[in-house]
Design a protein around this motif. Structure first.
Motif, short mmCIF file in Angstrom:
data_model
loop_
_atom_site.label_atom_id
_atom_site.label_comp_id
_atom_site.label_asym_id
_atom_site.label_seq_id
_atom_site.Cartn_x
_atom_site.Cartn_y
_atom_site.Cartn_z
N SER A 1 0.81 -1.23 0.00
CA SER A 1 0.00 0.00 0.00
C SER A 1 0.85 1.27 0.00
CB SER A 1 -0.93 0.00 1.22
OG SER A 1 -0.17 -0.10 2.43
N ASN A 2 2.05 1.21 0.55
CA ASN A 2 2.91 2.41 0.62
C ASN A 2 3.96 2.44 -0.48
OD1 ASN A 2 4.47 0.31 1.53
ND2 ASN A 2 5.38 1.45 3.24
N ALA A 3 3.81 1.60 -1.50
CA ALA A 3 4.81 1.55 -2.58
C ALA A 3 4.90 2.86 -3.34
CB ALA A 3 4.48 0.40 -3.54
N PHE A 4 3.80 3.60 -3.39
CA PHE A 4 3.78 4.89 -4.08
C PHE A 4 3.49 6.02 -3.10
CE2 PHE A 4 2.96 1.76 -7.37
CZ PHE A 4 3.76 2.19 -8.41
N GLY A 5 4.04 5.91 -1.90
CA GLY A 5 3.87 6.96 -0.90
C GLY A 5 2.58 6.80 -0.11
N ASN A 6 2.56 7.40 1.08
CA ASN A 6 1.38 7.37 1.94
C ASN A 6 0.66 8.71 1.88
OD1 ASN A 6 1.53 4.76 2.84
ND2 ASN A 6 2.72 5.24 4.68
N LEU A 7 -0.56 8.69 1.35
CA LEU A 7 -1.36 9.91 1.27
C LEU A 7 -1.77 10.39 2.65
CD1 LEU A 7 -3.73 9.23 -1.75
CD2 LEU A 7 -2.24 11.21 -1.51
N CYS A 8 -1.78 11.69 2.83
CA CYS A 8 -2.29 12.27 4.08
C CYS A 8 -3.82 12.19 4.07
CB CYS A 8 -1.85 13.73 4.22
SG CYS A 8 -0.09 13.95 4.53
N THR A 9 -4.38 11.65 5.14
CA THR A 9 -5.84 11.51 5.22
C THR A 9 -6.50 12.73 5.83
OG1 THR A 9 -5.56 10.35 7.32
CG2 THR A 9 -5.70 9.01 5.32
N THR A 10 -5.71 13.57 6.50
CA THR A 10 -6.27 14.77 7.12
C THR A 10 -6.16 15.96 6.17
OG1 THR A 10 -4.13 15.29 8.14
CG2 THR A 10 -5.70 13.97 9.44
N THR A 11 -7.06 16.90 6.31
CA THR A 11 -7.08 18.09 5.45
C THR A 11 -6.06 19.12 5.94
OG1 THR A 11 -9.42 17.72 5.03
CG2 THR A 11 -8.52 19.88 4.46
N ASP A 12 -5.33 19.69 5.01
CA ASP A 12 -4.35 20.72 5.35
C ASP A 12 -5.08 22.05 5.58
OD1 ASP A 12 -2.17 22.34 5.67
OD2 ASP A 12 -1.14 21.71 3.84
N LYS A 13 -4.89 22.62 6.77
CA LYS A 13 -5.58 23.89 7.07
C LYS A 13 -5.04 25.04 6.23
CE LYS A 13 -2.61 24.89 11.08
NZ LYS A 13 -2.60 25.19 12.53
N HIS A 14 -3.81 24.87 5.70
CA HIS A 14 -3.25 25.87 4.78
C HIS A 14 -3.51 25.37 3.36
CE1 HIS A 14 -1.10 27.83 8.10
NE2 HIS A 14 -0.82 26.60 8.52
N ARG A 15 -4.38 26.05 2.66
CA ARG A 15 -4.80 25.57 1.35
C ARG A 15 -3.63 25.57 0.36
NH1 ARG A 15 -9.18 28.24 -2.86
NH2 ARG A 15 -9.03 26.59 -4.44
N VAL A 16 -3.42 24.40 -0.26
CA VAL A 16 -2.38 24.24 -1.28
C VAL A 16 -3.03 23.56 -2.48
CG1 VAL A 16 -0.19 23.17 -1.86
CG2 VAL A 16 -0.55 24.07 0.45
N ASP A 17 -3.18 24.29 -3.58
CA ASP A 17 -3.77 23.69 -4.78
C ASP A 17 -2.72 23.61 -5.89
OD1 ASP A 17 -3.45 26.29 -5.54
OD2 ASP A 17 -5.60 26.78 -5.57
N ILE A 18 -3.14 23.09 -7.03
CA ILE A 18 -2.20 22.87 -8.14
C ILE A 18 -1.63 24.19 -8.65
CG2 ILE A 18 -2.01 22.03 -10.51
CD1 ILE A 18 -3.99 19.84 -9.83
N SER A 19 -2.45 25.22 -8.70
CA SER A 19 -1.97 26.52 -9.15
C SER A 19 -0.87 27.06 -8.23
CB SER A 19 -3.14 27.51 -9.21
OG SER A 19 -2.69 28.79 -9.57
N PHE A 20 -1.06 26.88 -6.93
CA PHE A 20 -0.04 27.32 -5.97
C PHE A 20 1.25 26.54 -6.18
CE2 PHE A 20 2.19 26.66 -1.97
CZ PHE A 20 2.34 27.96 -1.49
N LEU A 21 1.14 25.24 -6.37
CA LEU A 21 2.33 24.41 -6.56
C LEU A 21 3.06 24.78 -7.84
CD1 LEU A 21 0.89 20.92 -5.47
CD2 LEU A 21 2.48 22.36 -4.19
N ASP A 22 2.31 25.07 -8.91
CA ASP A 22 2.95 25.47 -10.17
C ASP A 22 3.71 26.78 -10.02
OD1 ASP A 22 2.10 23.24 -11.48
OD2 ASP A 22 0.44 24.21 -12.53
N ASN A 23 3.11 27.73 -9.32
CA ASN A 23 3.78 29.02 -9.10
C ASN A 23 5.03 28.86 -8.24
OD1 ASN A 23 1.91 30.51 -10.56
ND2 ASN A 23 0.57 30.81 -8.80
#
Length: 515
Positions: free
Chosen positions: A117-139
């Motif tokens: 199950s962790n072969a491709f990383g472990n996803l965080c199940t909790t929501t990040d209170k600091h919003r990070v979306d794809i646009s932010f990551l691209d910038n």
């Protein structure tokens, strides 16, 4: 060779040079197996998939039946690469091959979803209170990466990259200078070539240098490589747990943040986000849309909108227009792109959203002296060509195809087989985005400096008869290793890499004839 294929070849060369125990250890990770498969050539992928679910070894004599006779060079290159990576193994008699069992099992699991199950990383199940979306990551990613490129070209009033990035640029031969002071670093010939590559190739150039320094940093190269390949398989916009990483991989996060490959809000944050620079490491997709690319796209849309977006090999919206008189117009206000154009264009005027210049013999020669090749210049201009140039090129290509097809049909009197002949001629046409006169002249200017070419290889001579010479020289030509031949003197010259292949073929062929 395109930049996409160039970076894949470079990564493969690095992997082929690793010791066999290191390669075998890499294949224990399903994500690494998937990433290495993506980096292979199409024919190598075909061999892998053909043998993946076949537990029986494959006879070497059967391999020739799997591809057409004219594809012998591709077959030779593919098998050579698979052998160097130890993805295929020969039996004791040397008559059969099979897939590396560790690779087969883990790649099977990867394709069928049977991996851990962790072969491709472990996803965080909790929501990040600091919003990070794809646009932010691209910038974030484009800001980090353009900081490095701006520093290399010497753009004024730009931020200085971190010390780790500067040391990597220096150790990789992209910049040079006494001491570690940023003011003393100057770009090298290799650095000029680096600037004209696409983003994926640039990232891998730095990552491979980073891998070369793993021993000095007391890091496990297998752990480092596995993490890089895992990043290429993660989902953009999702966060992953830092706690699932090894100590080596946790220490890598700080460096990868400096390159813009991952985002982590603080050093102690329990989650990290892969950026587009990371998720496209092993793919042919564009690594990111930088601010300058965003400007290009907006300008392209204002000139015609979606109707002008056509399917061409170059992909991104461009800004550069070149005329047959070698005048160049670039609709951009990006200091980075202007600085790169200045490497091989004599810029004359600059406006709010456009620069004008001329491609001259002196400007091209200056670039050639800096180590930039004609093919790199042409590829850069094609990649950044304005949508109107791509549209006109496609229209010309369609007219040529239509003319040739109708001409062949009319010549053959409307016979059904003539249409097939026409399609064969159509396949010879290429999409010419740049004016052919400009492309040819840039290549001619390079030939002025490259009057003599040298090749390392081996000379075959003293053949007992003409048939023996013809058989071997024809084989060398088929596999693409023949450099020169003289039928009268019965001599031919092959590349250093192809010598073993030709010698083995000669031993098999002539030994069988003598028996």
């Amino acid at each position: 060779m395109s930049s996409s294929n160039l970076f894949k070849a470079t990564v493969n060369e690095y992997l082929e040079g690793l010791p066999q125990p290191v390669q075998s250890k890499l294949y224990e990770a399903p994500a690494t197996c998937l990433a290495i498969f993506r980096l292979l050539t199409p024919m190598a992928k075909f061999y892998i998939m053909t043998m993946l679910f076949n537990d029986r070894p494959v006879a070497l004599r059967d391999l020739d039946r799997w591809c057409k006779p004219h594809a012998k060079k591709l077959q030779f290159d593919s098998l050579k690469r698979l052998t160097s990576l130890h993805l295929i193994e020969e039996d004791r008699g040397g008559n059969h091959i099979r897939l590396n069992p560790t690779f087969r099992q883990n790649f099977r699991n990867c394709l069928t979803g049977s991996q851990q199950s962790n072969a491709f990383g472990n996803l965080c199940t909790t929501t990040d209170k600091h919003r990070v979306d794809i646009s932010f990551l691209d910038n974030f990613a484009s800001s980090k990466w353009e900081t490095i490129l701006h520093f290399m070209v010497g753009t004024e009033a730009t931020a200085t990259p971190t010390t780790s990035v500067l040391s990597l640029l220096k150790s990789g031969g992209l910049m040079e200078g006494p001491g570690n002071s940023p003011q003393n670093l100057k770009i090298t010939n290799t650095g000029f070539q680096f600037l004209l590559q696409d983003v994926n190739a640039q990232i891998w150039t730095l990552l491979l240098q980073y891998l070369n320094l793993t021993q000095e940093l007391h890091m496990d190269p297998v752990d480092v490589l596995n993490f890089i390949f895992v990043l290429g398989s993660l989902e953009l916009g999702k966060s992953y747990l830092v706690s699932s990483l090894s100590a080596t991989q946790v220490s890598m996060l700080a460096d990868l943040r400096d390159y813009g490959l991952v985002y982590q809000r603080t050093d102690s944050s329990g989650r990290f986000y892969p950026t587009r620079l990371a998720t496209t490491l092993t793919s042919d997709s564009a690594a990111l849309k930088t601010p300058s690319m965003a400007i290009e796209q907006a300008l392209g849309a204002s000139d015609g909108g979606e109707e002008q977006q056509i399917d061409t090999p170059t992909g991104n919206q461009g800004t550069v227009i070149i005329e047959t008189n070698f005048k160049l117009y670039a609709y951009t206000n990006s200091p980075l792109e202007i600085a790169i154009l200045n490497l091989f264009v004599h810029l004359k005027s600059r406006f709010t959203n456009m620069v004008c210049g001329q491609i001259t013999r002196e400007s091209i020669r200056s670039a050639l002296y800096n180590g930039i090749t004609a093919d790199q210049i042409i590829k850069f201009l094609e990649t950044h060509a304005h949508p109107q140039m791509k549209l006109l090129a496609k229209e010309k290509l369609d007219k040529k195809i239509e003319f040739d097809t109708s001409h062949n049909i009319n010549t053959a009197g409307g016979a059904p087989q003539s249409k097939v002949s026409g399609e064969g001629n159509v396949a010879q046409h290429k999409l010419e985005i740049l004016p052919p006169t400009v492309v040819d002249q840039i290549k001619l200017w390079q030939l002025e400096l490259d009057r003599i070419q040298t090749f390392d290889g081996y000379l075959f001579k003293d053949f007992s008869n003409q048939q023996e010479f013809d058989t071997l020289s024809n084989y060398a030509s088929e596999v693409g290793v023949l450099v020169w031949s003289d039928k009268i003197k019965k001599k031919f010259f092959v590349t250093a890499e192809g010598m073993t292949q030709v010698a083995e073929f000669a031993n098999r062929k002539f030994q069988r004839n003598r028996q």
